[in-house]
Design an enzyme around this catalytic site. Structure first.
Site, PDB file in Angstrom:
ATOM      1  N   ARG A 154       6.626   4.516  -5.641  1.00 12.63           N
ATOM      2  CA  ARG A 154       6.987   3.659  -4.501  1.00 12.63           C
ATOM      3  C   ARG A 154       6.032   2.471  -4.396  1.00 12.63           C
ATOM      4  O   ARG A 154       6.454   1.344  -4.121  1.00 12.63           O
ATOM      5  CB  ARG A 154       6.984   4.475  -3.201  1.00 12.63           C
ATOM      6  CG  ARG A 154       7.459   3.668  -2.006  1.00 12.63           C
ATOM      7  CD  ARG A 154       7.668   4.509  -0.765  1.00 12.63           C
ATOM      8  NE  ARG A 154       6.425   5.028  -0.227  1.00 12.63           N
ATOM      9  CZ  ARG A 154       6.341   5.804   0.850  1.00 12.63           C
ATOM     10  NH1 ARG A 154       7.443   6.166   1.495  1.00 12.63           N
ATOM     11  NH2 ARG A 154       5.181   6.238   1.286  1.00 12.63           N
ATOM     12  N   TYR A 211       0.830  -1.201   0.000  1.00 15.57           N
ATOM     13  CA  TYR A 211       0.000   0.000   0.000  1.00 15.57           C
ATOM     14  C   TYR A 211       0.860   1.245   0.000  1.00 15.57           C
ATOM     15  O   TYR A 211       2.073   1.176   0.175  1.00 15.57           O
ATOM     16  CB  TYR A 211      -0.956  -0.013   1.205  1.00 15.57           C
ATOM     17  CG  TYR A 211      -0.353   0.392   2.520  1.00 15.57           C
ATOM     18  CD1 TYR A 211       0.382  -0.494   3.285  1.00 15.57           C
ATOM     19  CD2 TYR A 211      -0.528   1.693   3.005  1.00 15.57           C
ATOM     20  CE1 TYR A 211       0.926  -0.112   4.504  1.00 15.57           C
ATOM     21  CE2 TYR A 211       0.003   2.078   4.220  1.00 15.57           C
ATOM     22  CZ  TYR A 211       0.726   1.168   4.974  1.00 15.57           C
ATOM     23  OH  TYR A 211       1.257   1.555   6.164  1.00 15.57           O
ATOM     24  N   GLU A 242      13.631   3.594  12.677  1.00 17.32           N
ATOM     25  CA  GLU A 242      12.521   4.519  12.409  1.00 17.32           C
ATOM     26  C   GLU A 242      11.519   4.423  13.545  1.00 17.32           C
ATOM     27  O   GLU A 242      11.872   4.073  14.672  1.00 17.32           O
ATOM     28  CB  GLU A 242      11.899   4.226  11.048  1.00 17.32           C
ATOM     29  CG  GLU A 242      11.474   2.796  10.843  1.00 17.32           C
ATOM     30  CD  GLU A 242      10.961   2.522   9.425  1.00 17.32           C
ATOM     31  OE1 GLU A 242      10.657   3.464   8.694  1.00 17.32           O
ATOM     32  OE2 GLU A 242      10.841   1.338   9.082  1.00 17.32           O
ATOM     33  N   LYS A 252       6.483  -1.371   1.316  1.00 17.39           N
ATOM     34  CA  LYS A 252       5.413  -0.889   2.205  1.00 17.39           C
ATOM     35  C   LYS A 252       4.301  -1.936   2.140  1.00 17.39           C
ATOM     36  O   LYS A 252       3.383  -1.841   1.324  1.00 17.39           O
ATOM     37  CB  LYS A 252       4.945   0.491   1.723  1.00 17.39           C
ATOM     38  CG  LYS A 252       4.239   1.295   2.789  1.00 17.39           C
ATOM     39  CD  LYS A 252       4.259   2.758   2.429  1.00 17.39           C
ATOM     40  CE  LYS A 252       3.263   3.580   3.217  1.00 17.39           C
ATOM     41  NZ  LYS A 252       3.307   3.439   4.662  1.00 17.39           N
TER      42      LYS A 252
HETATM   43  N1  PLP Z   1       8.260   4.425   8.030  1.00 13.12           N
HETATM   44  C1  PLP Z   1       7.204   3.617   7.958  1.00 13.12           C
HETATM   45  C2  PLP Z   1       7.309   2.237   8.504  1.00 13.12           C
HETATM   46  C3  PLP Z   1       6.016   4.068   7.383  1.00 13.12           C
HETATM   47  O1  PLP Z   1       4.956   3.264   7.292  1.00 13.12           O
HETATM   48  C4  PLP Z   1       5.942   5.403   6.905  1.00 13.12           C
HETATM   49  C5  PLP Z   1       4.713   5.938   6.303  1.00 13.12           C
HETATM   50  O2  PLP Z   1       3.659   5.438   6.389  1.00 13.12           O
HETATM   51  C6  PLP Z   1       7.071   6.213   7.014  1.00 13.12           C
HETATM   52  C7  PLP Z   1       8.216   5.692   7.573  1.00 13.12           C
HETATM   53  C8  PLP Z   1       7.043   7.634   6.502  1.00 13.12           C
HETATM   54  O3  PLP Z   1       6.952   7.621   5.104  1.00 13.12           O
HETATM   55  P1  PLP Z   1       6.264   8.817   4.287  1.00 13.12           P
HETATM   56  O4  PLP Z   1       7.050  10.029   4.620  1.00 13.12           O
HETATM   57  O5  PLP Z   1       6.411   8.430   2.876  1.00 13.12           O
HETATM   58  O6  PLP Z   1       4.871   8.913   4.753  1.00 13.12           O
END
Ligand code: PLP
Length: 299
Positions: free
Chosen positions: A59, A40, A192, A159
């Site tokens: 992505r 997703y 993260e 993702k």
């Molecule tokens: N890390 C994870 C595990 C995520 O699921 C997300 C976003 O949903 C992010 C980081 C941040 O990504 P983005 O800046 O593309 O929303």
């Protein structure tokens, strides 16, 4: 950031048709339900325009390609459907999710073959991961006792629809009275947080982990903004010690933007309030969203 959009029954796109939320259904035998087998992406619309739509769609297709899932429409078709979903919901500011599912197989077993991939898209009034005014004041976190599933098991660039690892860490943090969790890799380095990338500021320089992360689109935007503001920014291996002793710590995410972490494991970070660099980056990010220079218009 707040959404002031009208409330109505959302219109979703489900497997080829636009339907009201009450009619939005998929099979209980879809592998996304049975196994979390799907990918997703989440994006946001701001001021009637979708921020970095191309990057999010790229992505999503890369995630799908990595798990050998064929999204049933082309990238350009998908972008048009995403825009149409936001348009049909009359939303100026929206939280938009596109889910590509493996689909239903011949039998409810784990075989990824013979499945017909599905596609679900919804757009709802913008919702943030951070609420209760914490966007302005910053959040409190703990370092999770669990570890993030590393690249050796599944590429963290995918993702995927299986977020249990992240959810368990958030659950642990919330149960401990914190807003969210810092995720470490198997070696004890910061990677993260559940839904966000992590940054520290030390002596005027910005650092962010590079390994075992989802490569966030907002993270990339922060790096671009840092370059624009002539703030040095580097990828680095970061330990919890570095977060405790940073001048500033902040997170980035599509669902929430840029916001400060003011406490970690009971240690105050910096001055215990959003720092100057976090605030500058955050303000620039909001201007970028509102300015629509990197967005695809919905009208
Ligand atoms: N890390 C994870 C595990 C995520 O699921 C997300 C976003 O949903 C992010 C980081 C941040 O990504 P983005 O800046 O593309 O929303």
């Amino acid at each position: 950031m707040k959404s002031t959009d009208p409330v109505q029954e959302p219109i979703l796109y489900v497997n080829g048709a636009f339907v009201p939320r009450s009619d939005a259904k998929i099979s209980v035998f879809d592998h996304v339900i049975l196994y979390g087998d799907g990918v997703y992406d989440t994006m946001c619309a701001w001021n009637h325009a979708i921020f970095k739509l191309d990057e999010h769609i790229d992505r999503l297709y890369e995630s799908a390609h990595a798990v050998k899932l064929n999204i049933p429409v082309s990238k350009e078709e998908l972008k048009a459907i995403v825009i149409e979903t936001v348009r049909r919901n009359h939303l100026a500011n929206a939280y938009v999710k596109v889910v590509a599912t493996r689909g239903v197989g011949a039998q409810p077993l784990m075989s990824p073959y013979d499945c017909k991939p599905g596609l679900i898209i919804f757009a709802v009034p913008y919702v943030s991961l951070v609420s209760g005014g914490h966007e302005e004041t910053g959040i409190k976190m703990i370092v999770s006792s669990l570890r993030r599933i590393p690249n050796e098991c599944i590429s963290t660039k995918i993702k995927s629809c299986n977020y249990l690892n992240h959810i368990l860490m958030r659950l642990e943090a919330n149960e401990a009275g914190a807003d969210d969790a810092i995720e470490l890799d198997l070696e004890g380095y910061v990677c993260e947080a559940p839904g966000y990338n992590v940054f520290i500021v030390k002596n005027g320089e910005i650092y962010t982990p590079s390994d075992n992360i989802l490569v966030g689109i907002t993270r990339q935007t922060v790096l671009e903004l840092a370059a624009m503001l002539q703030l040095p920014a580097k990828e680095a291996r970061i330990q919890p010690f570095d977060l405790y002793n940073a001048d500033e710590v902040f997170l980035s995410s599509t669902a929430g933007g840029i916001f400060a972490v003011v406490e970690l494991d009971g240690r105050r970070i910096g001055e215990g309030r959003p720092g100057a660099i976090t605030t500058r980056i955050r303000e620039r990010y909001v201007s970028l969203l509102e300015g629509r220079t990197h967005s695809r218009l919905v009208e």
